[in-house]
Enzyme design. Structure first.
Site, PDB file in Angstrom:
ATOM      1  N   ARG A   1      37.941  33.073  64.137  1.00 32.77           N
ATOM      2  CA  ARG A   1      38.587  33.260  65.442  1.00 32.77           C
ATOM      3  C   ARG A   1      37.659  33.923  66.460  1.00 32.77           C
ATOM      4  O   ARG A   1      37.775  33.687  67.660  1.00 32.77           O
ATOM      5  CB  ARG A   1      39.851  34.111  65.279  1.00 32.77           C
ATOM      6  CG  ARG A   1      40.989  33.409  64.563  1.00 32.77           C
ATOM      7  CD  ARG A   1      42.059  34.388  64.185  1.00 32.77           C
ATOM      8  NE  ARG A   1      41.496  35.511  63.427  1.00 32.77           N
ATOM      9  CZ  ARG A   1      42.172  36.539  62.960  1.00 32.77           C
ATOM     10  NH1 ARG A   1      43.463  36.611  63.166  1.00 32.77           N
ATOM     11  NH2 ARG A   1      41.582  37.496  62.275  1.00 32.77           N
TER      12      ARG A   1
ATOM     13  N   LYS B   1      38.788  32.792  45.337  1.00 32.06           N
ATOM     14  CA  LYS B   1      39.851  33.544  44.666  1.00 32.06           C
ATOM     15  C   LYS B   1      40.387  34.590  45.635  1.00 32.06           C
ATOM     16  O   LYS B   1      39.671  34.940  46.564  1.00 32.06           O
ATOM     17  CB  LYS B   1      39.328  34.179  43.381  1.00 32.06           C
ATOM     18  CG  LYS B   1      38.571  35.503  43.592  1.00 32.06           C
ATOM     19  CD  LYS B   1      38.456  36.285  42.315  1.00 32.06           C
ATOM     20  CE  LYS B   1      38.289  37.745  42.625  1.00 32.06           C
ATOM     21  NZ  LYS B   1      38.050  38.614  41.530  1.00 32.06           N
TER      22      LYS B   1
ATOM     23  N   HIS C   1      33.027  32.591  40.515  1.00 37.02           N
ATOM     24  CA  HIS C   1      31.564  32.684  40.539  1.00 37.02           C
ATOM     25  C   HIS C   1      30.975  33.001  39.162  1.00 37.02           C
ATOM     26  O   HIS C   1      29.799  32.763  38.925  1.00 37.02           O
ATOM     27  CB  HIS C   1      31.080  33.675  41.603  1.00 37.02           C
ATOM     28  CG  HIS C   1      31.371  35.098  41.288  1.00 37.02           C
ATOM     29  ND1 HIS C   1      32.555  35.690  41.628  1.00 37.02           N
ATOM     30  CD2 HIS C   1      30.643  36.044  40.663  1.00 37.02           C
ATOM     31  CE1 HIS C   1      32.545  36.945  41.223  1.00 37.02           C
ATOM     32  NE2 HIS C   1      31.403  37.190  40.634  1.00 37.02           N
TER      33      HIS C   1
ATOM     34  N   GLU D   1      32.365  47.742  35.584  1.00 37.25           N
ATOM     35  CA  GLU D   1      31.706  48.041  36.849  1.00 37.25           C
ATOM     36  C   GLU D   1      31.636  49.552  37.039  1.00 37.25           C
ATOM     37  O   GLU D   1      32.552  50.269  36.616  1.00 37.25           O
ATOM     38  CB  GLU D   1      32.492  47.431  38.007  1.00 37.25           C
ATOM     39  CG  GLU D   1      32.551  45.922  37.969  1.00 37.25           C
ATOM     40  CD  GLU D   1      33.517  45.372  39.009  1.00 37.25           C
ATOM     41  OE1 GLU D   1      33.127  45.235  40.164  1.00 37.25           O
ATOM     42  OE2 GLU D   1      34.669  45.107  38.642  1.00 37.25           O
TER      43      GLU D   1
ATOM     44  N   ASP E   1      43.105  40.665  39.046  1.00 38.59           N
ATOM     45  CA  ASP E   1      41.829  40.551  39.752  1.00 38.59           C
ATOM     46  C   ASP E   1      40.715  40.019  38.841  1.00 38.59           C
ATOM     47  O   ASP E   1      39.812  39.328  39.308  1.00 38.59           O
ATOM     48  CB  ASP E   1      41.441  41.933  40.297  1.00 38.59           C
ATOM     49  CG  ASP E   1      40.281  41.872  41.270  1.00 38.59           C
ATOM     50  OD1 ASP E   1      40.317  41.017  42.167  1.00 38.59           O
ATOM     51  OD2 ASP E   1      39.322  42.675  41.128  1.00 38.59           O
TER      52      ASP E   1
ATOM     53  N   HIS F   1      38.271  35.574  35.693  1.00 35.23           N
ATOM     54  CA  HIS F   1      36.909  35.655  35.144  1.00 35.23           C
ATOM     55  C   HIS F   1      36.885  35.785  33.616  1.00 35.23           C
ATOM     56  O   HIS F   1      36.201  35.028  32.929  1.00 35.23           O
ATOM     57  CB  HIS F   1      36.166  36.852  35.740  1.00 35.23           C
ATOM     58  CG  HIS F   1      36.103  36.841  37.235  1.00 35.23           C
ATOM     59  ND1 HIS F   1      35.793  35.716  37.950  1.00 35.23           N
ATOM     60  CD2 HIS F   1      36.310  37.817  38.146  1.00 35.23           C
ATOM     61  CE1 HIS F   1      35.811  36.009  39.241  1.00 35.23           C
ATOM     62  NE2 HIS F   1      36.132  37.269  39.390  1.00 35.23           N
TER      63      HIS F   1
ATOM     64  N   LYS G   1      36.898  49.585  36.388  1.00 30.92           N
ATOM     65  CA  LYS G   1      36.084  50.162  37.473  1.00 30.92           C
ATOM     66  C   LYS G   1      35.682  51.583  37.077  1.00 30.92           C
ATOM     67  O   LYS G   1      36.373  52.221  36.293  1.00 30.92           O
ATOM     68  CB  LYS G   1      36.910  50.249  38.754  1.00 30.92           C
ATOM     69  CG  LYS G   1      37.601  48.968  39.146  1.00 30.92           C
ATOM     70  CD  LYS G   1      36.730  48.134  39.992  1.00 30.92           C
ATOM     71  CE  LYS G   1      37.445  46.888  40.455  1.00 30.92           C
ATOM     72  NZ  LYS G   1      36.502  45.850  40.844  1.00 30.92           N
TER      73      LYS G   1
END
Ligand code: NAP
Length: 483
Positions: A51, A148, A178, A216, A235, A240, A330
């Protein structure tokens, strides 16, 4: 070993969401790197759309900034960047508005590959697809790439599939995960299906268990309020980790052909057992060096998990008694993504007890240092009797393939080029995504009904203690993240 770069056919890639985070961090830098490698033809074009009002030069500044920030310095060649920017242009378009579509129709060519990349929120996938169809911009040969998350449950995934199906055929839709573009993931298929060594052992008779870890060190930081509506199961696991499980567990397809491969993955998902809550451990990171999960999520009452571990069974002949343990989180001790195929102990040892031997394992490492390790037991060198030691047969691609091999392309580079080539092998099919949600939904519903709070865990740890117990109860232990 010199890697071959075969230029793809000319294309017009329309990148919706071209001013967004993903476009800047991954998509545009990946396109530049393919241009630098000589794979992107000189008359191929990248047409940015969003936009924000700007002209072509304004967009080229955006692209230049993305390259300067996200492409390695040695790959930043001023002349090449200028040449790449000449292939980039921009049209302001609101997915839900009327402006810009006529210009876009005039801009895209009919005699080259037309690809539309939706790097935008899923809520506008449907409107965008419809606009492209209504304005006669998309045709039978166009390709559509979507990011995703593909739904948040079975119902929303079905709705998205239906919205896209109203304007595009399934053979035109490329759902990106990915992880599937990682060199190692494809190598897992090569190792399994191009060698006779592993396949005879790849079953419940010889494999004790499989563990899949995606850890992670980062927290949910800036996207905390978005993440809080999702959590680790939606998630990471539904997409994945599920894909990694499928590629590890699937039967060999009779051809390396998109639908044959996806048929086999789908069979695995359909064979997954329901997971009882006693086989699920959910966690939330506590306050530590960084703010806690609930602070990051700006939701003190949050019940969303930033860590999950599951024990998963597969009801088919190959895997009936071999559990798959999955975990992702995480703020873990380190960044690590890998699959470990843990083989059983030798049925009888001719050596002394406690001789140092352990069962073989095959580790498929996605990050860091993409590669594959096979642990084997050998005799420790020296005259001190028959002492055994475990050593890795290391197939780190960077070492095995020399300097060219070390330059492993980003997953997005491969996947975008696969879209242009029209190869759907590494993309998820609609029925696969729906089957994955159909397995995931009851697990989430069960813990939501119970209303349990996720278990707290320390930042920089391996998750809640109970995740270790999930394995210990079975006389097994997680590998590599610990210690
Ligand atoms: P983002 O930074 O919020 O960017 C969204 C983009 O969409 C912007 O370019 C925005 O530009 C454009 N946009 C928003 N509303 C629009 C409309 N009505 N019409 C046309 N364009 C519109 O989001 P992102 O992080 O890049 O993520 C994009 C997609 O990729 C999302 O589905 C996300 O879940 C997914 N994804 C992102 C990551 C990541 O690391 N960022 C990773 C995996 C998947 P304007 O405001 O100028 O319109």
């Amino acid at each position: 070993m010199v890697s071959r770069t075969i230029p793809v056919d000319s294309f017009d890639l329309v990148l919706f969401g071209a001013t967004g985070d993903l476009a800047g961090r991954k998509i545009l830098p990946s396109l530049y790197r393919r241009f630098l490698a000589g794979q992107m033809p000189e008359d191929a074009r990248v047409i940015g759309a969003a936009r924000s009002e700007m002209d072509d030069d304004g967009f080229r500044d955006v692209v230049r900034a993305a390259i300067e920030e996200f492409v390695a310095k040695p790959m930043q060649d001023a002349g090449t960047i200028d040449a790449f920017l000449q292939q980039c242009s921009y049209i302001p378009i609101d997915a839900k508005g009327e402006g810009g579509w006529k210009e876009l129709k005039k801009s895209v060519r009919d005699d080259v590959v037309k690809a539309f990349y939706f790097s935008v929120a899923p809520s506008i996938f449907g409107p965008l697809a419809q606009q492209l169809r209504n304005h006669g911009i998309a045709c039978e040969n166009s390709r559509l790439v979507v990011e995703k998350p593909f739904g948040t449950d079975l119902e929303t995934a079905k709705k998205l599939n239906a919205d896209l199906a109203a304007s595009f055929d399934e053979t035109q839709i490329y759902r990106i995960d990915h992880f599937l573009g990682k060199e190692t993931v494809q190598n897992l298929m090569a190792v399994r299906f191009a060698n006779v060594l592993f396949e005879p052992l790849w079953n419940e008779r010889y494999v004790d268990h499989v563990q899949i870890t995606v850890a992670e060190t980062m927290g949910v930081g800036g996207r905390g309020s978005y993440y809080d509506k999702s959590g680790a199961m939606r998630d990471m696991v539904q997409n994945h980790l599920m894909q990694l499980l499928c590629l590890t567990a699937m039967e060999p397809p009779n051809q390396f052909e998109p639908d044959r491969l996806r048929d086999e993955k789908l069979k695995v998902i359909r064979a997954l057992d329901p997971v009882p809550l006693k086989h699920v451990v959910r966690g939330q990171y506590k306050e530590g060096e960084h703010p806690s999960y609930v602070e990051d999520a700006e939701n003190p009452e949050s019940l969303t998990e930033s860590f999950i571990a599951l024990k998963v069974g597969i009801s088919n002949w190959r895997w009936k008694n071999t559990p798959f343990y999955l975990r992702t989180g995480k703020r873990m001790s380190r960044r690590l993504s890998e699959i470990v195929v843990q083989f059983k102990e030798a049925p009888h040892s001719i050596f002394e007890k406690d001789d140092g031997s352990t069962a073989n394992s095959l580790t498929i490492r996605l990050q860091p240092d993409e590669g594959i390790d096979l642990s084997v037991t050998i005799k420790e060198p020296g005259p001190g009797g028959m002492r055994l030691v475990n050593v890795p047969l290391d197939m780190t691609f960077a070492d095995a393939l020399g300097s060219e091999g070390a330059d492993i392309p980003d997953a997005y580079e491969r996947l975008i080029m696969d879209v242009i080539r029209g190869n759907q092998t590494l993309f998820m099919r609609g029925d696969e995504v729906e089957a994955a949600w159909a397995w995931t939904d009851p697990i989430i519903a069960a813990w939501e009904e119970k209303g349990d709070r996720p278990l707290p865990y320390s930042q920089g740890s391996t998750g809640p203690e109970e995740a270790q117990m999930l394995m210990h109860k079975d006389g097994r232990r997680w590998q590599h993240l610990e210690g």
